[in-house]
Design an enzyme around this catalytic site. Sequence first.
Site, mmCIF file in Angstrom:
data_model
loop_
_atom_site.group_PDB
_atom_site.id
_atom_site.type_symbol
_atom_site.label_atom_id
_atom_site.label_comp_id
_atom_site.label_asym_id
_atom_site.label_seq_id
_atom_site.Cartn_x
_atom_site.Cartn_y
_atom_site.Cartn_z
ATOM 1 N N HIS A 82 -1.581 0.235 -9.783
ATOM 2 C CA HIS A 82 -2.354 -0.698 -8.679
ATOM 3 C C HIS A 82 -3.077 -1.791 -9.654
ATOM 4 C CE1 HIS A 82 -4.178 -0.854 -4.481
ATOM 5 N NE2 HIS A 82 -4.074 -2.172 -5.028
ATOM 6 N N GLU A 118 -3.825 7.516 -4.120
ATOM 7 C CA GLU A 118 -4.150 7.123 -5.565
ATOM 8 C C GLU A 118 -5.442 7.673 -5.987
ATOM 9 O OE1 GLU A 118 -4.283 2.864 -5.154
ATOM 10 O OE2 GLU A 118 -1.964 2.649 -4.654
ATOM 11 N N ARG A 125 0.843 -1.410 -0.093
ATOM 12 C CA ARG A 125 0.038 -0.033 0.005
ATOM 13 C C ARG A 125 0.867 1.276 -0.126
ATOM 14 N NH1 ARG A 125 -3.919 -2.731 -1.439
ATOM 15 N NH2 ARG A 125 -5.527 -2.962 -0.371
HETATM 16 P P1 NAP Z 1 -1.208 -11.698 4.956
HETATM 17 O O1 NAP Z 1 -1.097 -13.025 4.702
HETATM 18 O O2 NAP Z 1 -2.138 -11.252 6.219
HETATM 19 O O3 NAP Z 1 0.511 -11.003 5.318
HETATM 20 C C1 NAP Z 1 0.676 -9.758 5.848
HETATM 21 C C2 NAP Z 1 2.082 -10.057 6.288
HETATM 22 O O4 NAP Z 1 2.657 -8.656 6.643
HETATM 23 C C3 NAP Z 1 2.325 -10.883 7.418
HETATM 24 O O5 NAP Z 1 3.540 -11.466 7.326
HETATM 25 C C4 NAP Z 1 2.408 -9.940 8.460
HETATM 26 O O6 NAP Z 1 3.374 -10.580 9.649
HETATM 27 C C5 NAP Z 1 3.149 -8.787 7.958
HETATM 28 N N1 NAP Z 1 3.115 -7.417 8.751
HETATM 29 C C6 NAP Z 1 1.872 -6.945 9.257
HETATM 30 N N2 NAP Z 1 2.044 -5.761 9.881
HETATM 31 C C7 NAP Z 1 3.381 -5.571 9.827
HETATM 32 C C8 NAP Z 1 4.350 -4.681 10.349
HETATM 33 N N3 NAP Z 1 4.031 -3.593 11.078
HETATM 34 N N4 NAP Z 1 5.622 -4.606 10.194
HETATM 35 C C9 NAP Z 1 6.113 -5.783 9.475
HETATM 36 N N5 NAP Z 1 5.371 -7.029 9.023
HETATM 37 C C10 NAP Z 1 3.883 -6.888 9.012
HETATM 38 O O7 NAP Z 1 -1.711 -10.656 3.622
HETATM 39 P P2 NAP Z 1 -1.385 -11.062 2.304
HETATM 40 O O8 NAP Z 1 -2.732 -11.816 1.934
HETATM 41 O O9 NAP Z 1 -0.051 -11.408 1.993
HETATM 42 O O10 NAP Z 1 -1.833 -9.615 1.482
HETATM 43 C C11 NAP Z 1 -0.596 -8.469 2.089
HETATM 44 C C12 NAP Z 1 -1.165 -7.269 1.601
HETATM 45 O O11 NAP Z 1 -0.878 -7.017 0.386
HETATM 46 C C13 NAP Z 1 -2.532 -6.911 1.714
HETATM 47 O O12 NAP Z 1 -3.042 -6.546 2.869
HETATM 48 C C14 NAP Z 1 -2.601 -5.649 0.791
HETATM 49 O O13 NAP Z 1 -2.213 -4.245 1.452
HETATM 50 C C15 NAP Z 1 -1.543 -5.979 -0.307
HETATM 51 N N6 NAP Z 1 -2.023 -6.270 -1.505
HETATM 52 C C16 NAP Z 1 -1.752 -5.447 -2.666
HETATM 53 C C17 NAP Z 1 -2.133 -5.826 -3.948
HETATM 54 C C18 NAP Z 1 -1.878 -4.865 -5.325
HETATM 55 O O14 NAP Z 1 -2.880 -4.925 -5.755
HETATM 56 N N7 NAP Z 1 -0.772 -4.109 -5.186
HETATM 57 C C19 NAP Z 1 -3.120 -6.718 -4.195
HETATM 58 C C20 NAP Z 1 -3.389 -7.759 -2.906
HETATM 59 C C21 NAP Z 1 -2.916 -7.183 -1.890
HETATM 60 P P3 NAP Z 1 2.874 -11.695 10.520
HETATM 61 O O15 NAP Z 1 2.940 -12.917 9.717
HETATM 62 O O16 NAP Z 1 3.991 -11.723 11.580
HETATM 63 O O17 NAP Z 1 1.419 -11.306 11.124
#
Ligand code: NAP
Length: 315
Positions: A278, A260, A231
């Site tokens: 995005h 955005e 993000r």
């Molecule tokens: P997820 O499985 O919940 O993974 C999130 C990861 O971020 C986890 O490893 C978590 O740590 C870590 N995290 C959370 N807070 C943190 C912090 N303060 N410092 C360091 N690490 C932290 O989520 P996901 O499904 O992989 O998706 C991740 C994110 O990608 C979404 O929330 C969204 O913002 C983004 N995204 C972007 C797009 C795009 O179009 N560019 C598309 C989809 C998603 P822990 O494992 O220790 O809990």
Amino acid sequence: MSKPEILAVAKLPPYLIEPLREIFVVHEQIHQTDPAAFAAAAGRIRAIVGSGESKVPRSLMAQLPALEMISIMGVGYDGVDVTAALERNIRVTHTPGVLNDDVADLAIGLMLSVARRIPQADQYVRSGRWPEGPMPLARKVSGERLGIVGLGRIGQAIATRAEAFGMSVAYTARSRKAELPYAYYPSAQALAAEVDFLVLITPGGAGTRKLINADVLKALGPQGYLINVARGSVVDEAALVEALQQGVIAGAALDVFENEPVVPSALWTLDNVVLAPHIGSATRQTRGAMADLAASNLRAHFAGEPLLTPVPECQ
Ligand code: NAP
């Protein structure tokens, strides 16, 4: 029996809206476009459907006394005030998992694009400069050191792809993953100091706001590249622009931005930057799967069945 009424808070694709119309009365963005219609319908709206970029603040929920559920077509739900939802027992769902491949593919694609200067190479050919001589040499990716900030579902999909490129993988997250074979660093700054490419894939929201600041960029250093598919809020954008202008880091590839669809004009003019609007999950296949899951969560709720993919706070 009359159809339940729901509010779409974003411009959503027809492959989501059309199936929903079969079982719901769908009010499309009337909270922004038609105050009179919104005032008339607000008391009957029982669900909200939105995208990962949608804002669902406390103030909107407060105008919807019958609201029971919020279904987000996206894995990131940082635009939803989950605290406000929980206070009223409003259930929130998202679409995790089905987009892992696409977002991981894009992260790798952006990393290759910025290091191998693929957009510039395309321009080099199109603008007729090839006959004048070869392009300047670029930066190798295979075998280099990758740091992943956020080793969740998508972060792990990026890691397995990077392994196929012979990259060494390290990460930071809130907690160490003992079961995974990658080196853990307790902070983004410590990780940045040890890698060539730093990929961001955490959630947005208060917990990660400006996690990547001037100090982290300095640690990444003049040979280091930043790739953000998380993000825009995760990066201090002003500090990033300065770091790119001053050569504090080598380059950046960005799919997401703080405000955005507005992208700082300073980024448009920089040659060491690759920009994308995005598009992490933006393939027909994946958007279709996300729409199906968002609709299935709504159907499950109104059928009195368990939600398929509630957000962690609602589990
Ligand atoms: P997820 O499985 O919940 O993974 C999130 C990861 O971020 C986890 O490893 C978590 O740590 C870590 N995290 C959370 N807070 C943190 C912090 N303060 N410092 C360091 N690490 C932290 O989520 P996901 O499904 O992989 O998706 C991740 C994110 O990608 C979404 O929330 C969204 O913002 C983004 N995204 C972007 C797009 C795009 O179009 N560019 C598309 C989809 C998603 P822990 O494992 O220790 O809990």
